[in-house]
Enzyme design. Structure first.
Site, PDB file in Angstrom:
ATOM      1  N   CYS A  34       7.518 -32.108  16.225  1.00  0.00           N
ATOM      2  CA  CYS A  34       7.842 -33.430  15.664  1.00  0.00           C
ATOM      3  C   CYS A  34       8.988 -33.404  14.659  1.00  0.00           C
ATOM      4  O   CYS A  34       9.472 -34.447  14.264  1.00  0.00           O
ATOM      5  CB  CYS A  34       6.613 -33.989  14.960  1.00  0.00           C
ATOM      6  SG  CYS A  34       6.151 -32.934  13.581  1.00  0.00           S
ATOM      7  N   ASP A  36       8.761 -32.393  11.557  1.00  0.00           N
ATOM      8  CA  ASP A  36       8.294 -32.457  10.168  1.00  0.00           C
ATOM      9  C   ASP A  36       8.439 -31.085   9.500  1.00  0.00           C
ATOM     10  O   ASP A  36       8.395 -30.061  10.171  1.00  0.00           O
ATOM     11  CB  ASP A  36       6.826 -32.893  10.113  1.00  0.00           C
ATOM     12  CG  ASP A  36       6.660 -34.349  10.508  1.00  0.00           C
ATOM     13  OD1 ASP A  36       7.683 -35.049  10.604  1.00  0.00           O
ATOM     14  OD2 ASP A  36       5.521 -34.771  10.719  1.00  0.00           O
ATOM     15  N   CYS A  59       3.716 -36.106   8.591  1.00  0.00           N
ATOM     16  CA  CYS A  59       2.695 -37.106   8.869  1.00  0.00           C
ATOM     17  C   CYS A  59       1.461 -36.904   7.974  1.00  0.00           C
ATOM     18  O   CYS A  59       1.347 -35.899   7.268  1.00  0.00           O
ATOM     19  CB  CYS A  59       2.285 -37.011  10.332  1.00  0.00           C
ATOM     20  SG  CYS A  59       1.313 -35.542  10.663  1.00  0.00           S
ATOM     21  N   CYS A 103      -0.263 -30.427  13.959  1.00  0.00           N
ATOM     22  CA  CYS A 103       0.110 -30.609  12.554  1.00  0.00           C
ATOM     23  C   CYS A 103      -0.532 -29.519  11.691  1.00  0.00           C
ATOM     24  O   CYS A 103       0.061 -29.066  10.718  1.00  0.00           O
ATOM     25  CB  CYS A 103      -0.330 -31.969  12.068  1.00  0.00           C
ATOM     26  SG  CYS A 103       0.090 -33.305  13.196  1.00  0.00           S
TER      27      CYS A 103
HETATM   28 FE1  FES Z   1       4.589 -33.821  12.460  1.00  0.00          FE
HETATM   29 FE2  FES Z   1       2.054 -34.128  12.212  1.00  0.00          FE
HETATM   30  S1  FES Z   1       3.364 -35.333  13.422  1.00  0.00           S
HETATM   31  S2  FES Z   1       3.228 -32.510  11.474  1.00  0.00           S
END
Ligand code: FES
Length: 139
Positions: A34, A36, A59, A103
């Site tokens: 994602c 992140d 997230c 995640c």
């Molecule tokens: Fe990126 Fe959860 S959607 S760490």
């Protein structure tokens, strides 16, 4: 999507947010799924993690797992901390929805990266096997 009460609590009121300026190890990982990112700081004394903090740009599940993993490592030896899996973190949060399990990998990997950095800073061979998604900042 159904989140457990514990996930919601840690998301709404995360523990251990911030930086440790004189950290003994800093982990920096990006989630390839994602995009992140998570930074995790540890303070180590006599082989025991005495403090841990994190900064997560991600997230809610990533924030909740960062909060939980930093709680879990405090008071643990480096070796014990390395055994904490993303599943253990998710279980401590009473589970995550299957699509959010990736995640929790970020939390496990950020911890592994911080421990790896701890060994590197001390110029010791690192027992950590880093997986994918690591974006170590320039030293
Ligand atoms: Fe990126 Fe959860 S959607 S760490």
């Amino acid at each position: 999507m159904q989140y457990s009460t514990k996930v919601m609590e840690h998301f709404a009121n995360p523990h251990n947010v911030g930086e440790i300026p004189d950290a003994d190890g800093v982990g920096y990982v990006g989630n390839p799924v994602c995009g992140d990112i998570m930074q995790l700081y540890i303070k180590v004394q006599d082989g025991v993690i005495t403090d841990a903090k994190f900064k997560t740009f991600g997230c809610g599940a990533a924030i909740a797992t960062s909060s939980m993993v930093t709680d879990m490592v405090k008071g643990k030896t480096i070796d014990e901390a390395l055994k904490i899996s993303n599943r253990a973190v998710a279980e401590a949060l009473d589970g995550l929805p299957p699509v959010k399990m990736h995640c929790s990998v970020l939390a496990e990997e950020a911890l592994a990266s911080a421990i790896d950095d701890y060994y590197k800073k001390r110029v010791l061979p690192s027992p950590v096997k880093l997986k994918v998604g690591h974006e170590h900042e320039a030293d």
